[in-house]
Design a protein around this motif. Structure first.
Motif, PDB file in Angstrom:
ATOM      1  N   GLU A 126      33.302  27.350  32.169  1.00  0.00           N
ATOM      2  CA  GLU A 126      34.739  27.057  32.258  1.00  0.00           C
ATOM      3  C   GLU A 126      35.428  28.041  33.191  1.00  0.00           C
ATOM      4  OE1 GLU A 126      37.574  25.171  29.282  1.00  0.00           O
ATOM      5  OE2 GLU A 126      36.312  26.432  28.019  1.00  0.00           O
ATOM      6  N   ARG A 127      36.448  27.542  33.865  1.00  0.00           N
ATOM      7  CA  ARG A 127      37.244  28.388  34.765  1.00  0.00           C
ATOM      8  C   ARG A 127      38.696  28.280  34.316  1.00  0.00           C
ATOM      9  NH1 ARG A 127      33.683  25.302  37.403  1.00  0.00           N
ATOM     10  NH2 ARG A 127      35.216  23.855  38.221  1.00  0.00           N
ATOM     11  N   ILE A 128      39.192  29.379  33.819  1.00  0.00           N
ATOM     12  CA  ILE A 128      40.511  29.376  33.186  1.00  0.00           C
ATOM     13  C   ILE A 128      41.446  30.302  33.948  1.00  0.00           C
ATOM     14  CG2 ILE A 128      41.752  30.074  31.087  1.00  0.00           C
ATOM     15  CD1 ILE A 128      39.290  29.053  29.533  1.00  0.00           C
ATOM     16  N   VAL A 129      42.628  29.813  34.248  1.00  0.00           N
ATOM     17  CA  VAL A 129      43.668  30.636  34.871  1.00  0.00           C
ATOM     18  C   VAL A 129      44.742  30.902  33.833  1.00  0.00           C
ATOM     19  CG1 VAL A 129      45.585  30.572  36.513  1.00  0.00           C
ATOM     20  CG2 VAL A 129      43.286  30.001  37.282  1.00  0.00           C
ATOM     21  N   LEU A 130      45.093  32.187  33.680  1.00  0.00           N
ATOM     22  CA  LEU A 130      46.207  32.579  32.815  1.00  0.00           C
ATOM     23  C   LEU A 130      47.400  32.909  33.707  1.00  0.00           C
ATOM     24  CD1 LEU A 130      43.436  33.727  31.328  1.00  0.00           C
ATOM     25  CD2 LEU A 130      45.102  34.648  29.737  1.00  0.00           C
ATOM     26  N   CYS A 131      48.528  32.306  33.392  1.00  0.00           N
ATOM     27  CA  CYS A 131      49.742  32.595  34.168  1.00  0.00           C
ATOM     28  C   CYS A 131      50.896  32.800  33.202  1.00  0.00           C
ATOM     29  CB  CYS A 131      50.033  31.478  35.169  1.00  0.00           C
ATOM     30  SG  CYS A 131      50.384  29.876  34.419  1.00  0.00           S
ATOM     31  N   GLY A 132      52.005  33.258  33.750  1.00  0.00           N
ATOM     32  CA  GLY A 132      53.180  33.522  32.931  1.00  0.00           C
ATOM     33  C   GLY A 132      53.977  34.662  33.528  1.00  0.00           C
ATOM     34  N   PRO A 133      55.178  34.884  33.008  1.00  0.00           N
ATOM     35  CA  PRO A 133      56.016  35.952  33.554  1.00  0.00           C
ATOM     36  C   PRO A 133      55.407  37.329  33.313  1.00  0.00           C
ATOM     37  CG  PRO A 133      57.020  35.017  31.581  1.00  0.00           C
ATOM     38  CD  PRO A 133      55.840  34.166  31.913  1.00  0.00           C
ATOM     39  N   SER A 134      55.898  38.300  34.055  1.00  0.00           N
ATOM     40  CA  SER A 134      55.445  39.687  33.889  1.00  0.00           C
ATOM     41  C   SER A 134      55.696  40.144  32.452  1.00  0.00           C
ATOM     42  CB  SER A 134      56.229  40.567  34.869  1.00  0.00           C
ATOM     43  OG  SER A 134      55.783  41.885  34.793  1.00  0.00           O
ATOM     44  N   GLY A 135      54.703  40.837  31.882  1.00  0.00           N
ATOM     45  CA  GLY A 135      54.863  41.327  30.517  1.00  0.00           C
ATOM     46  C   GLY A 135      54.574  40.310  29.433  1.00  0.00           C
ATOM     47  N   SER A 136      53.960  39.176  29.811  1.00  0.00           N
ATOM     48  CA  SER A 136      53.725  38.118  28.816  1.00  0.00           C
ATOM     49  C   SER A 136      52.434  38.307  28.029  1.00  0.00           C
ATOM     50  CB  SER A 136      53.714  36.741  29.500  1.00  0.00           C
ATOM     51  OG  SER A 136      52.724  36.697  30.517  1.00  0.00           O
ATOM     52  N   GLY A 137      51.596  39.286  28.442  1.00  0.00           N
ATOM     53  CA  GLY A 137      50.370  39.552  27.699  1.00  0.00           C
ATOM     54  C   GLY A 137      49.104  39.027  28.355  1.00  0.00           C
ATOM     55  N   LYS A 138      49.215  38.510  29.583  1.00  0.00           N
ATOM     56  CA  LYS A 138      48.049  37.902  30.266  1.00  0.00           C
ATOM     57  C   LYS A 138      46.949  38.932  30.509  1.00  0.00           C
ATOM     58  CE  LYS A 138      50.428  37.069  33.995  1.00  0.00           C
ATOM     59  NZ  LYS A 138      51.698  37.733  33.709  1.00  0.00           N
ATOM     60  N   SER A 139      47.312  40.023  31.175  1.00  0.00           N
ATOM     61  CA  SER A 139      46.314  41.041  31.505  1.00  0.00           C
ATOM     62  C   SER A 139      45.759  41.686  30.238  1.00  0.00           C
ATOM     63  CB  SER A 139      46.912  42.119  32.412  1.00  0.00           C
ATOM     64  OG  SER A 139      47.224  41.572  33.677  1.00  0.00           O
ATOM     65  N   THR A 140      46.622  41.913  29.261  1.00  0.00           N
ATOM     66  CA  THR A 140      46.155  42.512  28.011  1.00  0.00           C
ATOM     67  C   THR A 140      45.126  41.608  27.341  1.00  0.00           C
ATOM     68  OG1 THR A 140      48.318  43.546  27.747  1.00  0.00           O
ATOM     69  CG2 THR A 140      46.909  43.508  25.810  1.00  0.00           C
ATOM     70  N   THR A 141      45.347  40.297  27.400  1.00  0.00           N
ATOM     71  CA  THR A 141      44.396  39.347  26.799  1.00  0.00           C
ATOM     72  C   THR A 141      43.014  39.507  27.405  1.00  0.00           C
ATOM     73  OG1 THR A 141      46.160  37.750  26.322  1.00  0.00           O
ATOM     74  CG2 THR A 141      43.913  36.888  26.423  1.00  0.00           C
ATOM     75  N   ILE A 142      42.930  39.511  28.749  1.00  0.00           N
ATOM     76  CA  ILE A 142      41.580  39.581  29.326  1.00  0.00           C
ATOM     77  C   ILE A 142      41.005  40.999  29.207  1.00  0.00           C
ATOM     78  CG2 ILE A 142      41.908  37.588  30.847  1.00  0.00           C
ATOM     79  CD1 ILE A 142      41.877  39.572  33.222  1.00  0.00           C
ATOM     80  N   ARG A 143      41.867  42.009  29.157  1.00  0.00           N
ATOM     81  CA  ARG A 143      41.354  43.385  29.007  1.00  0.00           C
ATOM     82  C   ARG A 143      40.828  43.624  27.589  1.00  0.00           C
ATOM     83  NH1 ARG A 143      43.061  47.045  33.154  1.00  0.00           N
ATOM     84  NH2 ARG A 143      43.181  48.778  31.682  1.00  0.00           N
ATOM     85  N   CYS A 144      41.273  42.832  26.633  1.00  0.00           N
ATOM     86  CA  CYS A 144      40.715  42.924  25.277  1.00  0.00           C
ATOM     87  C   CYS A 144      39.285  42.372  25.223  1.00  0.00           C
ATOM     88  CB  CYS A 144      41.589  42.162  24.280  1.00  0.00           C
ATOM     89  SG  CYS A 144      43.088  43.052  23.790  1.00  0.00           S
ATOM     90  N   ILE A 145      38.945  41.468  26.148  1.00  0.00           N
ATOM     91  CA  ILE A 145      37.639  40.802  26.103  1.00  0.00           C
ATOM     92  C   ILE A 145      36.499  41.769  26.410  1.00  0.00           C
ATOM     93  CG2 ILE A 145      36.236  39.014  27.272  1.00  0.00           C
ATOM     94  CD1 ILE A 145      38.901  37.393  27.491  1.00  0.00           C
ATOM     95  N   ASN A 146      36.770  42.827  27.187  1.00  0.00           N
ATOM     96  CA  ASN A 146      35.706  43.832  27.398  1.00  0.00           C
ATOM     97  C   ASN A 146      36.114  45.214  26.872  1.00  0.00           C
ATOM     98  OD1 ASN A 146      37.531  44.564  29.305  1.00  0.00           O
ATOM     99  ND2 ASN A 146      36.115  44.539  31.034  1.00  0.00           N
ATOM    100  N   ARG A 147      37.078  45.203  25.961  1.00  0.00           N
ATOM    101  CA  ARG A 147      37.496  46.408  25.225  1.00  0.00           C
ATOM    102  C   ARG A 147      38.128  47.471  26.107  1.00  0.00           C
ATOM    103  NH1 ARG A 147      37.979  46.439  19.594  1.00  0.00           N
ATOM    104  NH2 ARG A 147      37.448  48.455  18.722  1.00  0.00           N
ATOM    105  N   LEU A 148      38.663  47.073  27.248  1.00  0.00           N
ATOM    106  CA  LEU A 148      39.515  48.012  27.994  1.00  0.00           C
ATOM    107  C   LEU A 148      40.810  48.236  27.219  1.00  0.00           C
ATOM    108  CD1 LEU A 148      39.048  46.917  31.698  1.00  0.00           C
ATOM    109  CD2 LEU A 148      38.152  48.960  30.596  1.00  0.00           C
TER     110      LEU A 148
END
Length: 255
Positions: free
Chosen positions: A42-64
Motif C-alpha cells: 500500500e502507498r499512503i499519503v498523509l496530508c493536513g494542516p501544520s500541527g495536525s499530527g501527520k509527522s508524529t504519526t509516522i514517527r511513532c511507527i519506528n519509535r522516533l
C-alpha cells in the motif's frame, strides 16, 4: 482483500497496525485515538494542516516518537518499550526526513554503506555493491565519491532515499521529503519516489504535494488536530471529499 486491491499490488499481509494510539506532549494531546491498517504494497499519503499530527504519526511507527496509549504492531512485532523489538522494527523500516540527515564528513558511498555494515553485518565489498545498485536506482551513481556538501539539495535527498533502501526495508516512511527543496529540485525526488511505488514498496508519505498523492497513493489520509478526519482513494478524496474540514483544506491548497 478486494480484487481491485490485488490488481494494485496490495497484499493480504498487514504491515502496520495502529489501534487507538494516543500521544501527548505534556498537556498537548497530539494524537487522538489513531486507528490505521496498512497492507503490504500500500502507498499512503498523509496530508493536513501544520500541527495536525501527520509527522508524529509516522514517527511513532519506528519509535522516533513514543506513544503513551494504544498499540502499534509493525511486521508482526509489537512496538513497546522492549529495545529488541524497537531494533527489529528499525531494521525493516526505512525513513527519509525533510532535512537529509546525511553525515557531512562521509562520502555518499560511505553514508550508504554505514548501516548495512554495522547493522546488517554485510562485508564492506558487498555493502558497496548494494549501495551502488541503489545509487543507480536513484540515478546518481556518478556522485558516489563526493561529499554531501558538494551535491544539490535534490541530489542529497536522493542519496538519503538510496541510503534507506540499502537496508532493504519492507516499509518506507517519508516525512515531508520535498519541503526543504527548491521547486526545480522537487520533481527529481518525487520521480524517484514514484519509481519506488511502481516497484511495490509499502510507503507512508507525509507531503503537501497533492499531484504526487493523486499519482501514487492508493489512499489519502487527511488529519486535523491529532485525528484522522477522512481517508479515501485519491479520486474520491480530491473530487468528492465528505468532511467539511477536508473540503476547506483542499479549497485552500488547490486554489
Amino acid at each position: 482483500m478486494s480484487e481491485n486491491a490485488k490488481s494494485l499490488g496490495i497484499g493480504d499481509k498487514i504491515m502496520i497496525q495502529m489501534q487507538d494510539v494516543n500521544k501527548w506532549y505534556g498537556q498537548f494531546h497530539v494524537l487522538k485515538d489513531i486507528n490505521l491498517t496498512v497492507r503490504q504494497g500500500e502507498r499512503i499519503v498523509l496530508c493536513g494542516p501544520s500541527g495536525s499530527g501527520k509527522s508524529t504519526t509516522i514517527r511513532c511507527i519506528n519509535r522516533l516518537e513514543e506513544h503513551q496509549k494504544g498499540n502499534i504492531v509493525v511486521d508482526d512485532v509489537e512496538l513497546n518499550g522492549d529495545l529488541k523489538n524497537i531494533e527489529a522494527i528499525r531494521r525493516e523500516v526505512g525513513m527519509v526526513f525533510q532535512h537529509f540527515n546525511l553525515f557531512p564528513h562521509l562520502t555518499v558511498l560511505e553514508n550508504c554503506t554505514l548501516a548495512p555494515i554495522w547493522v546488517r553485518k554485510l562485508p564492506k565489498k558487498e555493502a558497496e555493491e548494494v549501495a551502488m545498485h541503489y545509487l543507480k536506482r536513484v540515478r546518481i551513481p556518478d556522485q558516489a565519491h563526493k561529499y554531501p556538501g558538494q551535491l544539490s539539495g535534490g541530489q542529497q535527498q536522493r542519496v538519503a532515499i538510496a541510503r534507506a533502501l540499502c537496508m532493504k526495508p519492507k516499509i518506507m516512511l517519508f516525512d515531508e521529503p520535498t519541503s526543504a527543496l527548491d521547486p526545480e529540485m522537487v520533481k527529481e525526488v518525487l520521480d524517484t519516489m514514484i519509481g519506488l511505488a511502481q516497484d511495490g514498496m509499502t510507503m507512508l508519505c507525509v507531503t503537501h504535494e497533492m499531484g504526487f498523492a493523486r499519482t501514487v497513493a492508493n489512499r489519502v489520509i487527511f488529519m486535523d488536530k491529532g485525528e484522522i478526519v477522512e481517508q479515501a482513494p485519491p479520486d474520491q478524496f480530491f473530487d468528492n471529499p465528505q468532511n467539511e474540514r477536508t473540503k476547506l483544506f483542499l479549497g485552500q491548497i488547490l486554489h
